[in-house]
Design a protein around this motif. Structure first.
Motif, PDB file in Angstrom:
ATOM      1  N   GLY A 296     -10.950   8.905  26.347  1.00 30.81           N
ATOM      2  CA  GLY A 296     -11.991   8.501  26.679  1.00 30.81           C
ATOM      3  C   GLY A 296     -12.307   7.278  26.179  1.00 30.81           C
ATOM      4  N   ASP A 297     -11.068   6.346  26.218  1.00 29.79           N
ATOM      5  CA  ASP A 297     -11.202   4.680  25.704  1.00 29.79           C
ATOM      6  C   ASP A 297     -11.202   4.861  24.170  1.00 29.79           C
ATOM      7  OD1 ASP A 297     -10.379   3.355  27.911  1.00 29.79           O
ATOM      8  OD2 ASP A 297     -12.616   3.272  28.372  1.00 29.79           O
ATOM      9  N   GLN A 298     -10.824   5.871  23.645  1.00 33.56           N
ATOM     10  CA  GLN A 298     -10.838   5.739  22.123  1.00 33.56           C
ATOM     11  C   GLN A 298      -9.320   5.489  21.815  1.00 33.56           C
ATOM     12  OE1 GLN A 298     -13.805   6.078  20.148  1.00 33.56           O
ATOM     13  NE2 GLN A 298     -14.592   6.197  22.096  1.00 33.56           N
ATOM     14  N   PRO A 299      -9.488   5.000  20.389  1.00 32.16           N
ATOM     15  CA  PRO A 299      -7.983   4.471  20.033  1.00 32.16           C
ATOM     16  C   PRO A 299      -7.144   5.393  19.606  1.00 32.16           C
ATOM     17  CG  PRO A 299      -9.479   3.668  18.329  1.00 32.16           C
ATOM     18  CD  PRO A 299     -10.368   4.334  19.466  1.00 32.16           C
ATOM     19  N   THR A 300      -7.822   6.995  19.308  1.00 34.53           N
ATOM     20  CA  THR A 300      -7.355   8.209  18.927  1.00 34.53           C
ATOM     21  C   THR A 300      -7.325   9.256  19.924  1.00 34.53           C
ATOM     22  OG1 THR A 300      -8.594   8.535  17.200  1.00 34.53           O
ATOM     23  CG2 THR A 300      -6.683   7.226  16.702  1.00 34.53           C
ATOM     24  N   ILE A 301      -6.651  10.173  19.879  1.00 36.14           N
ATOM     25  CA  ILE A 301      -6.860  11.487  20.593  1.00 36.14           C
ATOM     26  C   ILE A 301      -6.872  12.628  19.453  1.00 36.14           C
ATOM     27  CG2 ILE A 301      -5.630  13.254  21.839  1.00 36.14           C
ATOM     28  CD1 ILE A 301      -4.438  11.247  23.708  1.00 36.14           C
ATOM     29  N   ARG A 302      -7.952  13.097  19.585  1.00 33.35           N
ATOM     30  CA  ARG A 302      -8.169  14.519  18.710  1.00 33.35           C
ATOM     31  C   ARG A 302      -7.888  15.645  19.850  1.00 33.35           C
ATOM     32  NH1 ARG A 302     -10.934  12.941  14.391  1.00 33.35           N
ATOM     33  NH2 ARG A 302     -11.272  15.166  13.868  1.00 33.35           N
ATOM     34  N   LYS A 303      -7.671  16.660  18.922  1.00 31.56           N
ATOM     35  CA  LYS A 303      -7.212  18.174  19.750  1.00 31.56           C
ATOM     36  C   LYS A 303      -8.159  18.483  21.015  1.00 31.56           C
ATOM     37  CE  LYS A 303      -4.760  21.130  17.015  1.00 31.56           C
ATOM     38  NZ  LYS A 303      -4.626  22.084  16.032  1.00 31.56           N
ATOM     39  N   GLU A 304      -9.362  18.291  20.533  1.00 37.05           N
ATOM     40  CA  GLU A 304     -10.618  18.605  21.740  1.00 37.05           C
ATOM     41  C   GLU A 304      -9.983  18.006  23.060  1.00 37.05           C
ATOM     42  OE1 GLU A 304     -10.776  18.883  18.140  1.00 37.05           O
ATOM     43  OE2 GLU A 304     -12.313  17.215  18.352  1.00 37.05           O
ATOM     44  N   ASN A 305      -9.644  16.798  22.773  1.00 39.90           N
ATOM     45  CA  ASN A 305      -9.207  15.858  23.954  1.00 39.90           C
ATOM     46  C   ASN A 305      -8.407  16.754  24.965  1.00 39.90           C
ATOM     47  OD1 ASN A 305      -9.446  13.386  21.692  1.00 39.90           O
ATOM     48  ND2 ASN A 305     -10.733  13.207  23.679  1.00 39.90           N
ATOM     49  N   PHE A 306      -7.706  17.356  24.345  1.00 39.35           N
ATOM     50  CA  PHE A 306      -6.577  18.029  25.445  1.00 39.35           C
ATOM     51  C   PHE A 306      -7.226  19.210  26.115  1.00 39.35           C
ATOM     52  CE2 PHE A 306      -3.639  16.365  22.525  1.00 39.35           C
ATOM     53  CZ  PHE A 306      -2.581  15.586  23.373  1.00 39.35           C
ATOM     54  N   ASN A 307      -8.436  19.534  25.675  1.00 41.14           N
ATOM     55  CA  ASN A 307      -9.315  20.614  26.659  1.00 41.14           C
ATOM     56  C   ASN A 307      -9.704  20.021  28.023  1.00 41.14           C
ATOM     57  OD1 ASN A 307      -9.065  22.145  24.354  1.00 41.14           O
ATOM     58  ND2 ASN A 307     -11.053  21.823  23.692  1.00 41.14           N
ATOM     59  N   ASN A 308      -9.610  18.889  28.084  1.00 43.39           N
ATOM     60  CA  ASN A 308     -10.010  18.207  29.246  1.00 43.39           C
ATOM     61  C   ASN A 308      -9.414  18.485  30.413  1.00 43.39           C
ATOM     62  OD1 ASN A 308     -12.505  17.540  27.848  1.00 43.39           O
ATOM     63  ND2 ASN A 308     -11.980  15.565  27.365  1.00 43.39           N
ATOM     64  N   ILE A 309      -8.147  18.732  29.989  1.00 45.70           N
ATOM     65  CA  ILE A 309      -7.011  18.762  31.093  1.00 45.70           C
ATOM     66  C   ILE A 309      -7.055  20.058  31.945  1.00 45.70           C
ATOM     67  CG2 ILE A 309      -4.467  18.611  31.464  1.00 45.70           C
ATOM     68  CD1 ILE A 309      -4.273  17.192  28.898  1.00 45.70           C
ATOM     69  N   PRO A 310      -7.435  20.134  33.159  1.00 47.34           N
ATOM     70  CA  PRO A 310      -7.620  21.536  33.695  1.00 47.34           C
ATOM     71  C   PRO A 310      -6.428  22.350  33.814  1.00 47.34           C
ATOM     72  CG  PRO A 310      -8.022  19.713  35.153  1.00 47.34           C
ATOM     73  CD  PRO A 310      -7.937  19.027  33.944  1.00 47.34           C
ATOM     74  N   ASP A 311      -5.417  21.476  34.247  1.00 46.06           N
ATOM     75  CA  ASP A 311      -4.063  22.227  34.462  1.00 46.06           C
ATOM     76  C   ASP A 311      -3.433  22.960  33.302  1.00 46.06           C
ATOM     77  OD1 ASP A 311      -3.955  21.404  37.316  1.00 46.06           O
ATOM     78  OD2 ASP A 311      -3.181  19.439  36.885  1.00 46.06           O
TER      79      ASP A 311
ATOM     80  N   ALA B  27      -1.724  16.557  11.730  1.00 48.54           N
ATOM     81  CA  ALA B  27      -2.452  15.272  11.714  1.00 48.54           C
ATOM     82  C   ALA B  27      -3.967  15.500  12.528  1.00 48.54           C
ATOM     83  CB  ALA B  27      -1.613  14.288  12.346  1.00 48.54           C
ATOM     84  N   ASP B  28      -4.860  14.845  11.996  1.00 47.23           N
ATOM     85  CA  ASP B  28      -6.203  15.245  12.813  1.00 47.23           C
ATOM     86  C   ASP B  28      -6.393  14.559  14.139  1.00 47.23           C
ATOM     87  OD1 ASP B  28      -7.121  16.681  10.636  1.00 47.23           O
ATOM     88  OD2 ASP B  28      -8.148  15.099   9.811  1.00 47.23           O
ATOM     89  N   GLU B  29      -5.716  13.556  13.907  1.00 48.88           N
ATOM     90  CA  GLU B  29      -5.640  12.435  15.471  1.00 48.88           C
ATOM     91  C   GLU B  29      -4.798  11.753  15.360  1.00 48.88           C
ATOM     92  OE1 GLU B  29      -9.248  10.492  14.951  1.00 48.88           O
ATOM     93  OE2 GLU B  29      -8.627   9.130  13.358  1.00 48.88           O
ATOM     94  N   ILE B  30      -4.121  11.542  16.610  1.00 47.80           N
ATOM     95  CA  ILE B  30      -2.910  10.729  17.055  1.00 47.80           C
ATOM     96  C   ILE B  30      -3.491   9.427  17.433  1.00 47.80           C
ATOM     97  CG2 ILE B  30      -1.223  12.502  16.727  1.00 47.80           C
ATOM     98  CD1 ILE B  30      -1.120  12.605  19.541  1.00 47.80           C
ATOM     99  N   ASN B  31      -2.607   8.293  17.286  1.00 47.34           N
ATOM    100  CA  ASN B  31      -2.674   7.013  18.154  1.00 47.34           C
ATOM    101  C   ASN B  31      -1.898   7.007  19.275  1.00 47.34           C
ATOM    102  OD1 ASN B  31      -0.489   6.199  17.122  1.00 47.34           O
ATOM    103  ND2 ASN B  31      -1.386   5.227  15.406  1.00 47.34           N
ATOM    104  N   PHE B  32      -1.834   5.968  19.725  1.00 43.27           N
ATOM    105  CA  PHE B  32      -0.977   5.640  21.050  1.00 43.27           C
ATOM    106  C   PHE B  32       0.429   5.733  20.643  1.00 43.27           C
ATOM    107  CE2 PHE B  32       1.420   3.078  24.294  1.00 43.27           C
ATOM    108  CZ  PHE B  32       1.107   4.178  25.280  1.00 43.27           C
ATOM    109  N   GLU B  33       0.815   5.207  19.521  1.00 41.24           N
ATOM    110  CA  GLU B  33       2.209   5.413  19.334  1.00 41.24           C
ATOM    111  C   GLU B  33       2.803   6.676  18.818  1.00 41.24           C
ATOM    112  OE1 GLU B  33       3.394   2.738  15.840  1.00 41.24           O
ATOM    113  OE2 GLU B  33       5.281   3.602  15.923  1.00 41.24           O
ATOM    114  N   ASP B  34       1.904   7.515  18.308  1.00 42.27           N
ATOM    115  CA  ASP B  34       2.329   8.775  17.959  1.00 42.27           C
ATOM    116  C   ASP B  34       2.591   9.671  19.276  1.00 42.27           C
ATOM    117  OD1 ASP B  34       2.097   8.350  15.194  1.00 42.27           O
ATOM    118  OD2 ASP B  34       0.042   8.856  15.392  1.00 42.27           O
ATOM    119  N   PHE B  35       1.505   9.304  20.234  1.00 38.93           N
ATOM    120  CA  PHE B  35       1.586   9.824  21.652  1.00 38.93           C
ATOM    121  C   PHE B  35       2.971   9.629  22.240  1.00 38.93           C
ATOM    122  CE2 PHE B  35       0.358   9.727  26.074  1.00 38.93           C
ATOM    123  CZ  PHE B  35      -0.131  11.156  26.310  1.00 38.93           C
TER     124      PHE B  35
END
Lengths: 837, 214
Positions: free
Chosen positions: B37-52, B80-88
């Motif tokens: 959602g245009d944030q610099p990092t991803i948290r676990k909850e973000n993965f909940n948005n993937i329906p598949d 880690a609590d959150e990961i940035n793009f490089e981690d991704f």
């Protein structure tokens, strides 16, 4: 395969063959022929015996040919050296040539040949069905793109290039004077271009190249049928029309026709697969004809698409591919075995006959017309263009493929482009009035087939070895592999989901979800849906294997003697380290080793029913099975029944074996909880578990979570009873018996066991030993499995080398069996009646 | 990092680190922004948005793997609590297909890396061993997709697999020997002869489909 000649020659030939075998003289056959006819006319009254050859002639000849072909196959395999070098198909062709020579010498006319009708209607379908039904689906669909490219583009390229090049050479005048036009050449090109599934299968099955390579070549040969059929039909109609009347519209129609033929054929196959799966869902009560449906419905799919002039090969292939999952889940294990063997038998028989008759058909002076340039150039062109086509297509494909096709693979693929009986049947179908040079085409096709099957078939094996092509390796299914494989599928599809791609894994994941949600619900039995999981299946298989080898191993060591002891009381105290009479031992272990699967175990019990049940050995084996692998069927009154080959018990039996094994596993962990450290062979499991438990702090009180609350309760009580289990390497006899007694009481209180598993009579309170000895347990109608006296007292020492199976425990819920198992070492004479309190 | 990555220098740096091409990085970054959602990092909850992902039985394990410090090469344990793009990208790079031009040594290394990722997924308590409990856990989750399979069977399958692993890795064990769990070396042994290179990869090619997908 059918007699082309009139009835007379057929009869003569039969005799000629017989005479040949008996080293008799051929001319006498003529004389013999007169006899039955003459006798028939003379006699007016009733005849005791009549000789009616004509009455049975056709089926008789067919049966004889099948017999000859099968015997030939036996003959080839007598010498392992020959078959390991020369492919069977080549041998069969040579044999066919020899037999054709005999026929020709006897008849002076080639009476037999492979007719297109017999080939397309009776010989080809079983082979293709076999291929489809046993198709490794995952591999096939994983490489579908590649296969389709080779099958469609590759075949069109081969046909066009070969036809046009031959026409070019013809125009240069090298072939001399032939009455052929461009369209004839293209027609010939289209039928000679296709790689033949029968030939490919026959040769590649012996070569064992890696599975990717195999599936690509084989898949191509199956799927190019649509292309071949369409090209053949288009050019044939063009030839009929005449070259000058062909318009662009016709060409466009040809392309449309290709799409219709291929997709239509596939659709017919899928529809029939759906029907077939649906039908087998409801065959529970007619098990005996279950396998029939598989054959009849898939054959109907073949005929239906033939009727609609669609690609019949595609139809039956896809029928097999699509139905296999559901059918295998629905039908009983026996039926599955029947289907498997019948299908293999039909396919391999058909293949044998095809190759033999290819040889026989070639011996016919009427069809031969030689044109050196034409024959040689055809050979050169099909090989060269195949190689060029493969290289070009692979170059394109490798840009998209994950698993690259190396140069070596390409060589094998080009070299494996075998032509076979499909081409022959198609060329024989040509109309001589339209295609003036039919005979030239026929002879060239035969040469091409012989060259590819014999020469390339012979050399491909050394070639593969020389090039060090990656071979396929046969490995046993491993549980770990299956589990990791499953994990992979999920991980990969998840990564694709997360990275937002629609890739292969994504599609597969979606498909399997769809399949689970809808298709399986409609097409599978409810019971099958439950047990139908690949991992479970592997687990099940391995368990059975272990169970069998466990018993066999025990037999060998003589430590399973308790199994063999009939449940008569006077045997109880026999020291079971004493070897049993060797005859019994040998035969039982033999039986058990021979029978490596549940199915066969059941067969065994069937066979035993037929024999005298009084036989001691039978009794003993019966007992073995009953106790350790669930009982075989008990009713033995019906010795013959057409409709009831087996009761439905086999399913429950399988399930029961499965459940028992799992239960035993559970038990092993429970007993580990006791902290008893039996230092005998079974210890490894326990120790591991114990260490496990210690380190696992997440489980309160160091207890493993129990599934059944009753068990949990039992264990707790036992913990109280047997104090400080950690330091109890050996138990006194009284302690053991006290524990058992206690447990028995608990069982009594709880009244019933948990629903799964079998009640263990050892601890069932109302057990009466008198009944036991009076009626042999396997004759008693009840459901309970009753262990023998000896078995109740003494437990086998489990062999240590079983990987997946927990050591056999006598009881399905007793935690004490381990104590008992190790008991005899310390106290060889445990009180026999301690368990019966 | 994520916000400024588009500068070509940074992309190049990522290329070197992860082995992705600049196109792929571009695509993955778009996807990353979509997920976060245009944030610099991803948290676990973000993965909940993937329906598949919802239907995936081992979903939680996979998501966890994204935050596992061992996989991110940031430590020996912990999440880690959150990961940035490089981690991704680092996580994604475990799934890169093996380059055919690589030499044998690199292939082996790559293979090991891939297996290590898998191993970390099983070894949830980071003690370097897949214990029976952990194995059971995974198998239960794996089979949870099939509602008909009872938990009990899943457990016994895990037990069976464990015994099999023990027999593969230890050979014939002495009675008093104890198999405590699958170590990474054992894990490699189990995987011997299985073509992981051709199995564990995702095609990061047609990234155009992202737009269509969500």
């Amino acid at each position: 395969m059918s007699g082309r000649g009139a009835p007379g020659p057929g009869w003569e030939l039969l005799l000629a063959l017989l005479a040949l075998l008996a080293l008799g003289e051929l001319p006498r056959a003529q004389g013999v022929e007169e006899k039955p006819g003459g006798a028939h006319e003379e006699s007016q009254g009733f005849q005791v015996v009549t000789f009616k050859w004509h009455h049975v002639q056709d089926p008789y000849i067919i049966a004889l040919w099948i017999l000859v072909a099968s015997l030939a196959k036996i003959g080839f395999h007598l010498s392992h050296k020959v078959t390991s070098v020369v492919p069977e198909s080549a041998l069969l062709i040579v044999l066919g040539l020899a037999l054709g020579g005999v026929v020709l010498a006897a008849d002076h006319v080639a009476s037999f040949s492979l007719t297109p009708t017999a080939f397309f209607f009776y010989l080809l379908p079983p082979i293709v069905l076999d291929a489809g039904y046993f198709m490794p689906n995952r591999l096939f669909f994983g490489n579908l793109g590649t296969i389709l490219l080779y099958a469609v583009i590759g075949t069109v390229w081969n046909a066009a290039a070969t036809g046009l090049s031959l026409y070019g050479v013809f125009c240069s005048g090298l072939m001399g004077d032939l009455k052929i036009g461009l369209l004839d050449f293209l027609l010939f090109g289209s039928l000679i271009a296709a790689v033949d599934p029968v030939a490919v299968l026959a040769v590649f099955e012996e070569v064992h190249v890696n599975e990717v390579l195999f599936i690509i070549v084989f898949g191509e040969s199956l799927l190019n049928d649509a292309v071949t059929v369409v090209l053949y039909n288009v050019f044939e109609s063009f030839v009929t029309l005449g070259a000058d009347k062909v318009t662009g519209v016709d060409c466009a129609k040809g392309i449309v026709s290709f799409i219709v033929v291929s997709l239509g054929g596939t659709l017919v196959g899928v529809v029939f697969a759906f029907l077939l799966s649906l039908v087998t869902r409801f065959t529970k009560h007619v098990r005996i004809i279950e396998p029939g449906f598989v054959f009849v419905l898939s054959y109907l799919s073949y005929l239906t698409s033939e009727m609609l002039s669609l690609s019949a090969i595609l139809a039956i292939t896809f029928c097999g591919i699509c139905c296999q999952k559901y059918v295998k889940a629905n039908i009983s294990e026996q039926s599955a075995t029947t289907v498997r063997y019948t299908m293999k038998m039909l396919a391999s028989g058909a293949e044998t006959i095809i190759f033999m008759f290819l040889g026989i058909s070639a011996v016919d002076p009427l069809i031969w017309k030689w044109n050196t340039a034409f024959v040689l150039l055809t050979l050169v062109f099909i090989s060269v263009y195949r190689a060029i086509g493969v290289v070009l297509q692979t170059w394109v494909l490798n840009r998209y493929r994950m698993v690259q096709l190396e140069i070596i693979d390409q060589v094998v693929m080009s070299y494996g482009g075998l032509r076979g009986a499909v081409a022959y049947a198609l060329v024989v179908l040509l109309d001589e009035n339209k295609v003036k040079e039919k005979n030239l085409f026929v002879s060239t096709t035969i040469i091409v087939i012989f060259f590819t099957v014999i020469f390339q078939g012979l050399t491909i094996k050394p070639l593969v070895q020389w090039l060090k092509v990656k071979r396929s390796e046969q490995r046993d299914p491993k549980l770990n592999e299956k589990l990791h494989g499953r994990a992979f599928d999920h991980i990969l599809s998840a990564i694709e989901d997360i990275s937002g791609q629609i890739g292969h894994n994504y599609l597969r994941d979606k498909w399997s979800n769809f399949d689970r949600k809808f298709l399986s619900r409609i097409l599978m039995r409810r019971s099958a849906q439950k047990s139908r999981d690949r991992i479970l299946n592997v687990f099940h298989e391995l368990n059975l294997k272990d169970a069998i080898s466990y018993v066999a191993e025990g037999e060998r060591r003589g430590s399973l003697a308790f199994i063999r002891s009939p449940s008569t009381d006077n045997m109880v105290n026999v020291d079971f380290s004493t070897p049993r009479p060797s005859a019994v031992e040998a035969s039982i272990s033999y039986l058990l080793r021979e029978n490596a699967s549940a199915v066969r175990l059941d067969m065994q019990s069937l066979e035993q029913r037929r024999q005298s049940i009084r036989d001691t050995e039978d009794m003993i084996t019966h007992h073995t099975l009953q106790q350790y692998l669930y009982k075989p069927r008990q009713e033995y009154k019906h010795l013959y029944s057409r409709h009831e080959l087996t009761a439905d018990e086999d399913e429950t039996q399988d399930k029961e074996i499965f459940r028992r094994t799992m239960r035993r596993r559970l038990e092993s962990f429970k007993s580990a909880k006791l902290g008893v450290s039996p230092h005998k062979k079974a210890a490894k499991l326990l120790k591991r578990e114990r260490v496990q438990k210690r380190r696992n702090s997440s489980i309160p009180n160091g207890k493993l979570p129990m599934v059944s609350p009753l068990h949990d309760f039992t264990i707790k009580e036992k913990d109280l009873e047997l104090s400080d289990p950690e330091e109890a390497p050996s138990y006194e006899a009284e302690e053991v018996s006290r524990g058992i007694e206690f447990l028995a009481n608990i069982t009594q209180d709880a009244a019933t066991d948990s629903p799964s598993g079998i009640d263990n009579p050892v601890f069932s309170p109302d057990e009466d030993p008198g009944i036991l000895s009076a009626v042999p347990p396997w004759l008693s109608p009840g459901e309970t499995v009753v262990p023998s006296q000896r078995a109740r007292v003494q437990i086998p020492h489990s062999p240590s080398n079983f990987h997946r199976l927990a050591p056999f425990r006598l009881s399905s819920k007793s935690v004490d069996s381990f104590l008992l198992a190790d008991g005899p070492e310390e106290q060889p004479h445990a009180p026999p009646n301690s368990t019966l309190m | 990092m994520g916000a400024t990555h588009s500068s070509s220098e940074e992309v190049r740096e990522l290329e070197g680190k992860t082995g992705f091409s600049s196109d792929q990085i571009e695509q993955l970054h778009r996807r990353f922004k979509h997920l976060s959602g245009d944030q610099p990092t991803i948290r676990k909850e973000n993965f909940n948005n993937i329906p598949d992902l919802e239907l995936n039985p081992i979903r939680s394990k996979i998501v966890r793997a994204f935050f596992d410090n061992r996989n991110l090469r940031k430590g020996l344990s912990g999440l880690a609590d959150e990961i940035n793009f490089e981690d991704f990208l680092t996580i994604m790079s475990y799934f890169r297909p093996i380059d055919t031009t690589m030499d044998e040594e690199r292939v082996q290394l790559c293979r090991k890396e891939k297996l290590r990722f898998l191993f970390h997924m099983y070894d949830s308590d980071s003690d370097g061993r897949i214990t029976l409990e952990e194995y059971r856990n995974v198998v239960e989750e794996l089979l949870s997709g099939n509602p008909h399979i009872e938990k009990e069977s899943a457990r016994s399958i895990a037990d069976g697999a464990m015994m099999e692993a023990a027999s593969v890795c230890m050979g014939r064990m002495e009675p008093d020997q104890v198999y405590e769990g699958i170590t990474f070396d054992d894990f490699l042994k189990i995987w011997q002869g299985i073509d992981i290179e051709t199995k564990m990869h995702v095609r990061f090619l047609n990234m155009e489909t992202i737009a269509l997908c969500h």
